[in-house]
Scaffold this active site. Structure first.
Site, PDB file in Angstrom:
ATOM      1  N   TYR A   1      28.822  15.365   7.546  1.00  0.00           N
ATOM      2  CA  TYR A   1      27.399  15.283   7.878  1.00  0.00           C
ATOM      3  C   TYR A   1      27.249  15.022   9.375  1.00  0.00           C
ATOM      4  CZ  TYR A   1      26.561  15.117   2.828  1.00  0.00           C
ATOM      5  OH  TYR A   1      26.528  15.402   1.490  1.00  0.00           O
TER       6      TYR A   1
ATOM      7  N   SER B   1      20.667  17.029  -3.667  1.00  0.00           N
ATOM      8  CA  SER B   1      19.394  17.752  -3.438  1.00  0.00           C
ATOM      9  C   SER B   1      18.512  17.583  -4.676  1.00  0.00           C
ATOM     10  CB  SER B   1      19.636  19.235  -3.133  1.00  0.00           C
ATOM     11  OG  SER B   1      20.205  19.397  -1.853  1.00  0.00           O
ATOM     12  N   PRO B   2      18.268  16.339  -5.106  1.00  0.00           N
ATOM     13  CA  PRO B   2      17.513  16.118  -6.355  1.00  0.00           C
ATOM     14  C   PRO B   2      16.064  16.561  -6.274  1.00  0.00           C
ATOM     15  CG  PRO B   2      17.798  14.050  -5.183  1.00  0.00           C
ATOM     16  CD  PRO B   2      18.632  15.061  -4.455  1.00  0.00           C
ATOM     17  N   LEU B   3      15.554  16.743  -5.040  1.00  0.00           N
ATOM     18  CA  LEU B   3      14.170  17.203  -4.871  1.00  0.00           C
ATOM     19  C   LEU B   3      14.123  18.684  -4.533  1.00  0.00           C
ATOM     20  CD1 LEU B   3      12.906  14.133  -2.785  1.00  0.00           C
ATOM     21  CD2 LEU B   3      12.571  14.545  -5.240  1.00  0.00           C
ATOM     22  N   GLY B   4      15.268  19.348  -4.605  1.00  0.00           N
ATOM     23  CA  GLY B   4      15.308  20.783  -4.327  1.00  0.00           C
ATOM     24  C   GLY B   4      15.874  21.123  -2.961  1.00  0.00           C
TER      25      GLY B   4
ATOM     26  N   HIS C   1      34.947  16.746  -1.917  1.00  0.00           N
ATOM     27  CA  HIS C   1      33.598  17.292  -1.701  1.00  0.00           C
ATOM     28  C   HIS C   1      33.345  18.639  -2.387  1.00  0.00           C
ATOM     29  CE1 HIS C   1      30.235  17.106   1.578  1.00  0.00           C
ATOM     30  NE2 HIS C   1      29.763  17.647   0.489  1.00  0.00           N
TER      31      HIS C   1
HETATM   32  N1  LIG Z   1      27.867  16.992  -2.590  1.00  0.00           N
HETATM   33  C1  LIG Z   1      27.287  17.955  -1.921  1.00  0.00           C
HETATM   34  O1  LIG Z   1      27.819  19.076  -1.778  1.00  0.00           O
HETATM   35  C2  LIG Z   1      25.950  17.708  -1.312  1.00  0.00           C
HETATM   36  C3  LIG Z   1      25.173  18.778  -0.814  1.00  0.00           C
HETATM   37  C4  LIG Z   1      23.917  18.496  -0.285  1.00  0.00           C
HETATM   38  C5  LIG Z   1      23.442  17.188  -0.267  1.00  0.00           C
HETATM   39  N2  LIG Z   1      24.221  16.164  -0.727  1.00  0.00           N
HETATM   40  C6  LIG Z   1      23.739  14.767  -0.717  1.00  0.00           C
HETATM   41  O2  LIG Z   1      22.548  14.714  -1.456  1.00  0.00           O
HETATM   42  C7  LIG Z   1      21.538  14.101  -0.670  1.00  0.00           C
HETATM   43  C8  LIG Z   1      20.174  14.629  -1.037  1.00  0.00           C
HETATM   44  O3  LIG Z   1      20.108  16.027  -0.864  1.00  0.00           O
HETATM   45  P1  LIG Z   1      19.238  16.701   0.294  1.00  0.00           P
HETATM   46  O4  LIG Z   1      19.001  15.710   1.356  1.00  0.00           O
HETATM   47  O5  LIG Z   1      19.931  17.971   0.617  1.00  0.00           O
HETATM   48  O6  LIG Z   1      17.902  17.153  -0.439  1.00  0.00           O
HETATM   49  P2  LIG Z   1      16.716  16.407  -1.195  1.00  0.00           P
HETATM   50  O7  LIG Z   1      17.063  15.008  -1.482  1.00  0.00           O
HETATM   51  O8  LIG Z   1      16.350  17.265  -2.327  1.00  0.00           O
HETATM   52  O9  LIG Z   1      15.562  16.493  -0.099  1.00  0.00           O
HETATM   53  C9  LIG Z   1      15.643  15.724   1.069  1.00  0.00           C
HETATM   54  C10 LIG Z   1      14.319  15.789   1.796  1.00  0.00           C
HETATM   55  O10 LIG Z   1      13.325  15.311   0.934  1.00  0.00           O
HETATM   56  C11 LIG Z   1      12.340  14.631   1.668  1.00  0.00           C
HETATM   57  N3  LIG Z   1      11.867  13.559   0.777  1.00  0.00           N
HETATM   58  C12 LIG Z   1      12.609  12.569   0.225  1.00  0.00           C
HETATM   59  N4  LIG Z   1      11.845  11.802  -0.568  1.00  0.00           N
HETATM   60  C13 LIG Z   1      10.601  12.319  -0.508  1.00  0.00           C
HETATM   61  C14 LIG Z   1       9.364  11.964  -1.098  1.00  0.00           C
HETATM   62  N5  LIG Z   1       9.297  10.927  -1.928  1.00  0.00           N
HETATM   63  N6  LIG Z   1       8.277  12.719  -0.820  1.00  0.00           N
HETATM   64  C15 LIG Z   1       8.350  13.779   0.024  1.00  0.00           C
HETATM   65  N7  LIG Z   1       9.510  14.163   0.617  1.00  0.00           N
HETATM   66  C16 LIG Z   1      10.619  13.446   0.348  1.00  0.00           C
HETATM   67  C17 LIG Z   1      13.036  14.066   2.886  1.00  0.00           C
HETATM   68  O11 LIG Z   1      12.132  14.160   3.963  1.00  0.00           O
HETATM   69  P3  LIG Z   1      12.277  13.352   5.344  1.00  0.00           P
HETATM   70  O12 LIG Z   1      13.481  13.959   6.009  1.00  0.00           O
HETATM   71  O13 LIG Z   1      10.999  13.647   6.020  1.00  0.00           O
HETATM   72  O14 LIG Z   1      12.503  11.919   5.030  1.00  0.00           O
HETATM   73  C18 LIG Z   1      14.287  14.907   3.022  1.00  0.00           C
HETATM   74  O15 LIG Z   1      14.288  15.724   4.156  1.00  0.00           O
HETATM   75  C19 LIG Z   1      21.948  14.429   0.759  1.00  0.00           C
HETATM   76  O16 LIG Z   1      21.300  13.592   1.689  1.00  0.00           O
HETATM   77  C20 LIG Z   1      23.425  14.239   0.678  1.00  0.00           C
HETATM   78  O17 LIG Z   1      23.737  12.854   0.777  1.00  0.00           O
HETATM   79  C21 LIG Z   1      25.451  16.419  -1.256  1.00  0.00           C
END
Ligand SMILES: NC(=O)c1ccc[n+]([C@@H]2O[C@H](COP(=O)([O-])OP(=O)(O)OC[C@H]3O[C@@H](n4cnc5c(N)ncnc54)[C@H](OP(=O)(O)O)[C@@H]3O)[C@@H](O)[C@H]2O)c1
Length: 284
Positions: free
Chosen positions: A53, A208-211, A128
């Site tokens: 990251y 990416s629980p929120l998409g 990973h």
């Molecule tokens: N294992 C893997 O291969 C892998 C791949 C991808 C991600 N991950 C992990 O999973 C985590 C989450 O995934 P992600 O960050 O890709 O996507 P996500 O959690 O689906 O979406 C993240 C975005 O959602 C916004 N958000 C969060 N809570 C919110 C709310 N209550 N209302 C409105 N917007 C909201 C945030 O905005 P703001 O930035 O404005 O706060 C952030 O930019 C990552 O941070 C990482 O640690 C792992």
């Protein structure tokens, strides 16, 4: 507040995904530290990171060092916080992601992650992403060695199939404690792994629980049922989404990403949102 377990460690039911604080569009360090502190102050006891990251080549470990800095300046109980990191996925700095599942590489990467996190031993370390050029079994063998050497305390895998999670658990002699796969309203194909983890007593962490970063904010527009149920409860569709995931089982621990305090503070309220059986049936 809801709690869950990863192996023998008790964590908050919602973790903090730290990736948005280190990749494209990342905020300055002060806002990142405020975000991490806001999450911890509100009771978050799980932070998700990875050595990959970062944005530029030569910045490997950017996110891990950020978390170490935030924890150092936090006045709360740091030993209650599980920091989970990962190895085997890399960013060469040109915007792409590559893989390296070579056991020798993974072992040195984990040692570097421990240094970047400022810990003797990593609380939870994931492989990973399976590397098509390296037998999966060999990569998991590195986790076995890292456990034996005390470099890591718990082992997980990410981006795996049901078959691969069984292989990993077998090579780890039943010590696989966590599986982290993409899972959200728009990405449900991994539900088989979520269900398998429940039957094995392994924590399942939707990533990416929120998409995902580019879709999270418009979740309510694309998944209108989540928006409607949110309106009925007077909460955001993102809270409904996370509550829906939590309702999938006591082993499910979503890790919504955030780069500002407001979003993680909204997300963690999902722990208190109770959806009815009818609502859950509609959401699927
Ligand atoms: N294992 C893997 O291969 C892998 C791949 C991808 C991600 N991950 C992990 O999973 C985590 C989450 O995934 P992600 O960050 O890709 O996507 P996500 O959690 O689906 O979406 C993240 C975005 O959602 C916004 N958000 C969060 N809570 C919110 C709310 N209550 N209302 C409105 N917007 C909201 C945030 O905005 P703001 O930035 O404005 O706060 C952030 O930019 C990552 O941070 C990482 O640690 C792992």
């Amino acid at each position: 507040m809801q709690y869950r377990t990863i192996g023998d460690f008790t964590v908050s039911a919602i973790g903090l995904g730290a990736m948005p604080m280190s990749i494209e569009g990342r905020p300055d360090q002060a806002r990142s530290i405020s975000t991490i502190h806001a999450a911890l102050d509100a009771g978050v006891r799980l932070i998700d990171t990875a050595c990959s990251y970062h944005l530029l080549a030569g910045e490997v470990g950017h996110n891990e060092r950020l978390i170490a800095t935030a924890l150092k300046s936090w006045s709360g109980p740091v030993d209650e916080v599980l920091v989970a990191t990962k190895g085997g996925h890399l960013r060469p700095g040109d915007g792409t992601w590559t893989q390296n599942g070579d056991p020798a590489y993974l072992k040195q990467a984990a040692r570097q992650s421990a240094r970047d996190l400022g810990v003797e031993s990593i609380g939870l370390y994931y492989f990973h992403r399976p590397d098509p050029n390296v037998p999966f079994e060999d990569s998991i063998g590195a986790l076995v060695d890292l456990l034996a050497d005390g470099v890591i305390q718990r082992a997980g895998v990410s981006n795996v199939t049901v078959e691969q999670l069984h292989v990993a658990n077998s090579i780890l002699d039943g010590r696989l404690v966590a599986v982290q796969n993409e899972f959200s309203p728009r990405h449900r194909v991994t539900e088989d792994t979520l269900l398998e983890c429940e039957s094995l007593g392994i924590a399942f962490l939707p990533w990416s629980p929120l998409g995902g970063i580019t879709n999270a904010k418009s979740l309510g527009e694309t998944a209108t049922t989540f928006e409607q149920i949110g309106q009925a409860h007077g909460v955001s569709p993102q809270q409904v989404c996370l509550a829906w995931e939590l309702a999938k089982g006591k082993h499910v621990i979503p890790i919504p990403g955030a780069s500002r305090p407001e979003t993680i503070l909204d997300s963690i309220k999902a722990q208190d949102l109770v959806l009815s059986e009818d609502e859950l049936a509609v959401l699927g």
